[in-house]
Design a protein around this motif. Structure first.
Motif, mmCIF file in Angstrom:
data_model
loop_
_atom_site.group_PDB
_atom_site.id
_atom_site.type_symbol
_atom_site.label_atom_id
_atom_site.label_comp_id
_atom_site.label_asym_id
_atom_site.label_seq_id
_atom_site.Cartn_x
_atom_site.Cartn_y
_atom_site.Cartn_z
ATOM 1 N N LEU A 173 4.251 10.306 11.192
ATOM 2 C CA LEU A 173 3.332 10.219 10.061
ATOM 3 C C LEU A 173 3.487 8.872 9.366
ATOM 4 O O LEU A 173 4.553 8.290 9.385
ATOM 5 C CB LEU A 173 3.709 11.281 9.031
ATOM 6 C CG LEU A 173 2.973 12.590 9.030
ATOM 7 C CD1 LEU A 173 3.431 13.415 7.842
ATOM 8 C CD2 LEU A 173 1.482 12.364 8.955
ATOM 9 N N ASN A 174 2.444 8.425 8.737
ATOM 10 C CA ASN A 174 2.539 7.288 7.825
ATOM 11 C C ASN A 174 3.560 7.630 6.730
ATOM 12 O O ASN A 174 3.626 8.780 6.277
ATOM 13 C CB ASN A 174 1.156 7.021 7.231
ATOM 14 C CG ASN A 174 1.228 6.159 5.994
ATOM 15 O OD1 ASN A 174 1.453 6.656 4.900
ATOM 16 N ND2 ASN A 174 1.073 4.868 6.169
ATOM 17 N N GLU A 220 8.568 2.408 8.282
ATOM 18 C CA GLU A 220 8.051 2.975 9.525
ATOM 19 C C GLU A 220 8.609 2.273 10.747
ATOM 20 O O GLU A 220 8.812 2.872 11.792
ATOM 21 C CB GLU A 220 6.523 2.895 9.535
ATOM 22 C CG GLU A 220 5.896 3.937 8.645
ATOM 23 C CD GLU A 220 4.376 3.847 8.652
ATOM 24 O OE1 GLU A 220 3.786 3.886 9.744
ATOM 25 O OE2 GLU A 220 3.797 3.746 7.559
ATOM 26 N N SER A 231 -1.145 2.165 -7.061
ATOM 27 C CA SER A 231 -0.484 3.286 -7.751
ATOM 28 C C SER A 231 -1.397 3.892 -8.804
ATOM 29 O O SER A 231 -1.054 4.890 -9.428
ATOM 30 C CB SER A 231 0.813 2.817 -8.426
ATOM 31 O OG SER A 231 0.556 2.298 -9.724
ATOM 32 N N SER A 232 -2.552 3.264 -9.013
ATOM 33 C CA SER A 232 -3.524 3.719 -10.000
ATOM 34 C C SER A 232 -2.909 3.717 -11.407
ATOM 35 O O SER A 232 -3.264 4.524 -12.258
ATOM 36 C CB SER A 232 -4.026 5.117 -9.611
ATOM 37 O OG SER A 232 -5.193 5.433 -10.332
ATOM 38 N N GLY A 233 -1.973 2.807 -11.623
ATOM 39 C CA GLY A 233 -1.345 2.678 -12.936
ATOM 40 C C GLY A 233 -0.136 3.590 -13.132
ATOM 41 O O GLY A 233 0.463 3.617 -14.207
ATOM 42 N N ALA A 234 0.252 4.327 -12.087
ATOM 43 C CA ALA A 234 1.382 5.259 -12.213
ATOM 44 C C ALA A 234 2.699 4.543 -12.508
ATOM 45 O O ALA A 234 3.643 5.162 -13.005
ATOM 46 C CB ALA A 234 1.521 6.113 -10.949
ATOM 47 N N HIS A 260 0.838 -1.209 0.000
ATOM 48 C CA HIS A 260 0.000 0.000 0.000
ATOM 49 C C HIS A 260 0.868 1.252 0.000
ATOM 50 O O HIS A 260 0.647 2.177 -0.770
ATOM 51 C CB HIS A 260 -0.945 0.009 1.208
ATOM 52 C CG HIS A 260 -2.124 -0.891 1.041
ATOM 53 N ND1 HIS A 260 -3.316 -0.455 0.510
ATOM 54 C CD2 HIS A 260 -2.282 -2.202 1.294
ATOM 55 C CE1 HIS A 260 -4.158 -1.466 0.450
ATOM 56 N NE2 HIS A 260 -3.563 -2.538 0.931
ATOM 57 N N ALA A 305 2.255 9.322 3.599
ATOM 58 C CA ALA A 305 1.830 10.700 3.868
ATOM 59 C C ALA A 305 3.056 11.609 3.979
ATOM 60 O O ALA A 305 3.088 12.718 3.426
ATOM 61 C CB ALA A 305 0.993 10.761 5.148
ATOM 62 N N ALA A 317 4.782 10.296 -9.190
ATOM 63 C CA ALA A 317 4.376 10.617 -10.563
ATOM 64 C C ALA A 317 3.592 11.928 -10.589
ATOM 65 O O ALA A 317 3.821 12.793 -11.445
ATOM 66 C CB ALA A 317 3.541 9.480 -11.150
ATOM 67 N N ALA A 349 4.391 12.363 0.599
ATOM 68 C CA ALA A 349 3.572 13.357 -0.098
ATOM 69 C C ALA A 349 3.928 14.769 0.362
ATOM 70 O O ALA A 349 4.084 15.689 -0.450
ATOM 71 C CB ALA A 349 2.080 13.075 0.138
ATOM 72 N N ARG A 379 2.487 6.635 -6.918
ATOM 73 C CA ARG A 379 1.458 7.535 -7.456
ATOM 74 C C ARG A 379 1.773 8.995 -7.133
ATOM 75 O O ARG A 379 1.684 9.870 -7.996
ATOM 76 C CB ARG A 379 0.084 7.143 -6.873
ATOM 77 C CG ARG A 379 -1.046 7.983 -7.414
ATOM 78 C CD ARG A 379 -2.407 7.463 -6.962
ATOM 79 N NE ARG A 379 -3.458 8.405 -7.330
ATOM 80 C CZ ARG A 379 -4.735 8.283 -6.980
ATOM 81 N NH1 ARG A 379 -5.125 7.234 -6.250
ATOM 82 N NH2 ARG A 379 -5.626 9.190 -7.327
ATOM 83 N N THR A 380 2.180 9.247 -5.887
ATOM 84 C CA THR A 380 2.489 10.619 -5.481
ATOM 85 C C THR A 380 3.716 11.147 -6.223
ATOM 86 O O THR A 380 3.750 12.310 -6.635
ATOM 87 C CB THR A 380 2.744 10.681 -3.960
ATOM 88 O OG1 THR A 380 1.558 10.252 -3.289
ATOM 89 C CG2 THR A 380 3.069 12.083 -3.510
#
Lengths: 253, 253
Positions: free
Chosen positions: A230-231, A205, A148-151, A113, A234, A123, A237, A120-121
């Motif tokens: 933070l995760n 982490e 990654s939504s295809g990133a 994850h 995150a 990209a 990002a 994704r971020t």
């Protein structure tokens, strides 16, 4: 055996659409579930597949029950693909670019994850690559592609057998190395990201960045947190977009 | 029935540890898996449970097979709890605070991963509350508690039957409303977050923020993205930390 075979499938509308758009040669065949509703996204997938002369098969999705876990949302579309092609560090350094290069290095991040989210971020923030190690990190699995939504088709993934040696090579090639560390003195926004090639290193982490790599860092930076840390996705990002913010203020779009 | 019963359990070391620390009265009983390794975190859980006179039961975890899905990582510890207590907007407005208040409003975010991640980030960035609507959003389920890493015990969750009416009330109480929208003209970093009470509204990735709510916004802001839009929890991290960055530059810790 079962696990291996899933390596050759991706699922979900975004990953397949992005793959068709950027990397259609990866796709051998597309399976569409019988009776699924053809929304705009699925129509685009259908048309792109036809344009690229990719075989489309309508089918019951029962055949995928053994391959994917039942609770995965396949969104009515699965593609049989060749794996993502990783880049090596030497080839990445040879690619030409106007302006500075910026990359993300993941040291020991094993959660798919987080890995998918960071790709994704990266990209989205216009970074040039994500680098992972052969043995301490995850690979680009179907779940990573989905998250990654295809990133993964938009940003090169550099895989290296030694993060440490690759970081040395980056440094020789005029990259500055920025490591995130809770105990750092500088805040992440106190660095000037606009005037250099740089690599941001994120650790897991649990155990953070390994000592060998920390010792190679030119800067260490921290993020304030009022609740644990933070995760990691995150945090990535926040840092990547701070770099982009500084770059945009200096040279607006 | 099965779904209801899971509402009364949380699992994983962090969520249970944070609950013991901040909200021990929620916990009725703690179950520890037979034979699990007692690492530092689990020892702390054990000691805190004893201090709070909470019943601990060592058990086979087979009993949880029907309640949780098999692939969930329970980390050897489950607690039977009363649900998270939501705050209402009136009570939140009455709480006193030195300086400005800042909250996050989620409009129609239904994915528990994003919801949990945003709660964790909001707590980390020192925000004062997360507001959700009764009917268009998710509730704080065990999965949300797990993803939030227990942050649900650190930051109030305001639940309202009408986001719209609650936003009106916030505005009457001197809050400025900032909505994120891809078509906005201003970048998220072009707003001054340091001089006001404010609420950042995040919409779902599919459909964004509803029109009624957009119309109430005092500012709309966007984030640049070179690849689709950012994931909503990544976007929230970027915006919340930009606000915190500005606040820290004005008044360092």
């Amino acid at each position: 055996m079962e696990k291996k075979s899933t390596e050759n499938y991706i699922y979900g509308k975004n990953p397949i659409y992005e793959c068709l758009l950027k990397n259609p040669k990866r796709i051998n065949k597309i399976f569409i579930q019988n009776g699924v509703f053809f929304d705009n996204r699925l129509k685009k997938i259908y048309n792109l597949a036809c344009e690229n002369k990719i075989n489309i098969q309508k089918t019951s999705f029962k055949k995928f029950d053994d391959i994917f876990e039942h609770d995965l949302n396949l969104q009515g579309v699965v593609a049989s693909v060749s794996p993502v092609e990783y880049t090596n560090i030497e080839d990445f350094l040879k690619t030409e670019k106007d302006g500075y290069k910026k990359i993300v290095i993941l040291d020991g991040i094993s959660d798919p994850h987080n890995f998918g989210a960071i790709i994704r971020t990266a990209a989205a923030a216009g970074f040039d690559a994500v680098m992972i190690s052969n043995h301490r990190s995850v690979s680009v699995t179907p779940l990573v592609e989905k998250i990654s939504s295809g990133a993964v088709n938009h940003i090169p993934i550099i895989k290296t057998s030694s993060l440490s040696a690759s970081i040395d090579l980056l440094k020789k090639n005029d990259f500055w190395v920025i490591a995130t560390q809770m105990e750092a003195k500088q805040n992440y926004y106190e660095i000037d990201y606009t005037d250099m090639n740089f690599a941001v290193v994120m650790g897991s982490e649990g155990s953070g960045i390994s000592k060998t790599i920390l010792n190679k860092a030119d800067f260490t930076i921290k993020l304030e947190s009022n609740f644990e840390s933070l995760n990691v996705s995150a945090a990535a990002a926040v840092i990547l977009y701070e770099a982009l913010r500084q770059i945009r203020i200096k040279s607006p779009l």
